[in-house]
Design a protein around this motif. Structure first.
Motif, PDB file in Angstrom:
ATOM      1  N   VAL A 258       0.831  -1.204   0.000  1.00  0.00           N
ATOM      2  CA  VAL A 258       0.000   0.000   0.000  1.00  0.00           C
ATOM      3  C   VAL A 258       0.867   1.256   0.000  1.00  0.00           C
ATOM      4  O   VAL A 258       0.544   2.249  -0.657  1.00  0.00           O
ATOM      5  N   MET A 259       1.986   1.193   0.695  1.00  0.00           N
ATOM      6  CA  MET A 259       2.869   2.361   0.719  1.00  0.00           C
ATOM      7  C   MET A 259       3.511   2.586  -0.648  1.00  0.00           C
ATOM      8  O   MET A 259       3.747   3.717  -1.050  1.00  0.00           O
ATOM      9  N   HIS A 260       3.753   1.496  -1.347  1.00  0.00           N
ATOM     10  CA  HIS A 260       4.334   1.593  -2.688  1.00  0.00           C
ATOM     11  C   HIS A 260       3.288   2.059  -3.701  1.00  0.00           C
ATOM     12  O   HIS A 260       3.485   3.037  -4.419  1.00  0.00           O
ATOM     13  N   GLU A 261       2.139   1.378  -3.697  1.00  0.00           N
ATOM     14  CA  GLU A 261       1.153   1.631  -4.752  1.00  0.00           C
ATOM     15  C   GLU A 261       0.329   2.895  -4.533  1.00  0.00           C
ATOM     16  O   GLU A 261      -0.076   3.540  -5.491  1.00  0.00           O
ATOM     17  N   LEU A 262       0.060   3.215  -3.281  1.00  0.00           N
ATOM     18  CA  LEU A 262      -0.819   4.357  -3.020  1.00  0.00           C
ATOM     19  C   LEU A 262      -0.121   5.576  -2.415  1.00  0.00           C
ATOM     20  O   LEU A 262      -0.667   6.667  -2.407  1.00  0.00           O
ATOM     21  N   TYR A 263       1.086   5.364  -1.876  1.00  0.00           N
ATOM     22  CA  TYR A 263       1.808   6.504  -1.318  1.00  0.00           C
ATOM     23  C   TYR A 263       3.071   6.842  -2.090  1.00  0.00           C
ATOM     24  O   TYR A 263       3.771   7.797  -1.770  1.00  0.00           O
ATOM     25  N   GLY A 264       3.392   6.014  -3.092  1.00  0.00           N
ATOM     26  CA  GLY A 264       4.505   6.342  -3.974  1.00  0.00           C
ATOM     27  C   GLY A 264       5.904   6.019  -3.476  1.00  0.00           C
ATOM     28  O   GLY A 264       6.888   6.492  -4.033  1.00  0.00           O
ATOM     29  N   PHE A 265       6.007   5.217  -2.419  1.00  0.00           N
ATOM     30  CA  PHE A 265       7.341   4.829  -1.953  1.00  0.00           C
ATOM     31  C   PHE A 265       7.898   3.728  -2.838  1.00  0.00           C
ATOM     32  O   PHE A 265       7.145   2.960  -3.440  1.00  0.00           O
ATOM     33  N   ARG A 266       9.226   3.643  -2.917  1.00  0.00           N
ATOM     34  CA  ARG A 266       9.835   2.487  -3.558  1.00  0.00           C
ATOM     35  C   ARG A 266       9.584   1.283  -2.654  1.00  0.00           C
ATOM     36  O   ARG A 266       9.616   1.410  -1.437  1.00  0.00           O
ATOM     37  N   GLU A 267       9.320   0.122  -3.274  1.00  0.00           N
ATOM     38  CA  GLU A 267       8.938  -1.065  -2.498  1.00  0.00           C
ATOM     39  C   GLU A 267       9.948  -1.453  -1.431  1.00  0.00           C
ATOM     40  O   GLU A 267       9.578  -1.977  -0.380  1.00  0.00           O
ATOM     41  N   GLU A 268      11.233  -1.217  -1.702  1.00  0.00           N
ATOM     42  CA  GLU A 268      12.262  -1.654  -0.758  1.00  0.00           C
ATOM     43  C   GLU A 268      12.583  -0.585   0.295  1.00  0.00           C
ATOM     44  O   GLU A 268      13.350  -0.814   1.211  1.00  0.00           O
ATOM     45  N   ASP A 269      11.952   0.558   0.182  1.00  0.00           N
ATOM     46  CA  ASP A 269      12.268   1.669   1.085  1.00  0.00           C
ATOM     47  C   ASP A 269      11.478   1.582   2.399  1.00  0.00           C
ATOM     48  O   ASP A 269      10.665   2.451   2.726  1.00  0.00           O
ATOM     49  N   VAL A 270      11.725   0.522   3.151  1.00  0.00           N
ATOM     50  CA  VAL A 270      11.008   0.314   4.406  1.00  0.00           C
ATOM     51  C   VAL A 270      11.344   1.416   5.416  1.00  0.00           C
ATOM     52  O   VAL A 270      10.493   1.842   6.191  1.00  0.00           O
ATOM     53  N   LYS A 271      12.572   1.876   5.374  1.00  0.00           N
ATOM     54  CA  LYS A 271      12.980   2.938   6.291  1.00  0.00           C
ATOM     55  C   LYS A 271      12.169   4.212   6.056  1.00  0.00           C
ATOM     56  O   LYS A 271      11.702   4.845   6.993  1.00  0.00           O
ATOM     57  N   GLY A 272      12.015   4.536   4.782  1.00  0.00           N
ATOM     58  CA  GLY A 272      11.244   5.725   4.432  1.00  0.00           C
ATOM     59  C   GLY A 272       9.795   5.596   4.875  1.00  0.00           C
ATOM     60  O   GLY A 272       9.202   6.543   5.395  1.00  0.00           O
TER      61      GLY A 272
END
Length: 299
Positions: A258-272
DNA sequence: TGCCAGGTGATCG
DNA sequence: CGATCACATGGC
């Protein structure tokens, strides 16, 4: 059988509560009806509109056990209001899972359940936990004189079984057995858990049971992380679901999605993602995570 | 049939 | 540190 009914519930949906990934021992048996084990009791809950009936249950049991378990005294309307103002995705998620509540579950059960949850899927997690409870019920206490294959259920008179409490006695194979205590599991070897099909997680469960049997239940995030088989994700689930740490924001594959698809984070950017959740949702991170998890799984 | 699932721990550069 | 890989099992 005596029942207790409470009316005028707000922000409450059993379907949301039992299907948002926080618990594994409730099963749907009909429309709005769930049967399960919690707090050492087996009950059925039925919701019709804004009223909930618990069976068996007295008013006193409801107030002392199920009211806190269901977190009924918290204003979820206000929480959703605050979260919905943050961003449109969150607003939609709050609407979709509008009846979610974070259950106050038994800490030990939460610890074991989420150790089992790692790299596993929800239907199978439920099966693992149910088999673990049933296995423990049939097995005698102690690691030295374990029963031989073929002697299942033949407990000697007076021999203590693994269940934490004895009020749900039933034949081995009863679908609703109590959750095995840390002390009981600590006495076993990983091979003893083979019938539960936990896979490589069996040794984590046994090792953690020994840690807890020796040192007691964890009281800090650091102590939670020190348990065997507990990393950042599982630790956050334990803190959130078992220790009332509502700021915890467990990041699993669904939240990452959800953070990747709807918030625009890179999938591996767990820290972000973690930093964003802390800054954006703060003390309500756990509630936000539940709404997002439930929302994403429905997409 | 493979890929994947509410990840973690060990190992290596 | 950060990346990589094995891990048991079975759902889909």
């Amino acid at each position: 059988m005596n029942s207790y009914t409470i009316r005028n519930l707000k922000d409450f949906q059993l379907d949301h509560i039992f299907d948002c990934g926080q618990c594994f021992r409730w099963n749907k048996t009909g429309p709005g009806i769930y049967s399960g084990m919690a707090m050492g009791r087996r009950v059925t809950m039925e919701q019709r509109g804004d009223s909930l009936t618990v069976t068996p249950c007295t008013k006193e049991e409801f107030d002392t056990i199920w009211r806190p378990y269901l977190d009924l005294d918290r204003d979820y309307g206000r929480i959703k209001e605050i979260l919905s103002e943050k961003d449109p995705v969150m607003a939609r998620a709050c609407e979709w899972g509008s009846g979610i509540r974070i259950l106050r579950q038994d800490l030990w059960e939460v610890i074991v359940s989420f150790i089992i949850s790692q790299n596993n899927n929800i239907p199978r997690i439920k099966g693992c936990i149910e088999r673990l409870c049933r296995l423990a019920e049939a097995a005698p206490e102690g690691g030295e004189n374990r029963r031989a294959p073929g002697q299942a259920g033949q407990r000697a008179p007076g021999q203590e079984c693994l269940r934490a409490s004895g009020q749900n006695a039933g034949p081995a194979g009863d679908q609703y057995a109590d959750f095995p205590s840390a002390r009981a599991l600590a006495a076993l070897e990983p091979e003893d858990l083979a019938p539960a099909r936990l896979g490589y997680r069996a040794r984590y469960v046994i090792e953690t049971a020994r840690q807890v049997a020796e040192q007691g239940l964890p009281q800090t995030a650091e102590q939670v992380l020190s348990l065997s088989g507990v990393g950042p994700k599982v630790a956050n689930c334990i803190l959130l679901f078992g220790m009332k740490r509502y700021d915890s924001f467990p990041i699993d594959v669904w939240v990452r999605r959800v953070m990747h698809e709807l918030y625009g984070f890179r999938e591996e950017d767990v820290k972000g993602m973690k930093a964003f959740a802390t800054a954006e949702f703060g003390e309500f991170g756990g509630f936000a995570q539940q709404y997002l998890f439930y929302y994403m799984r429905s997409l």
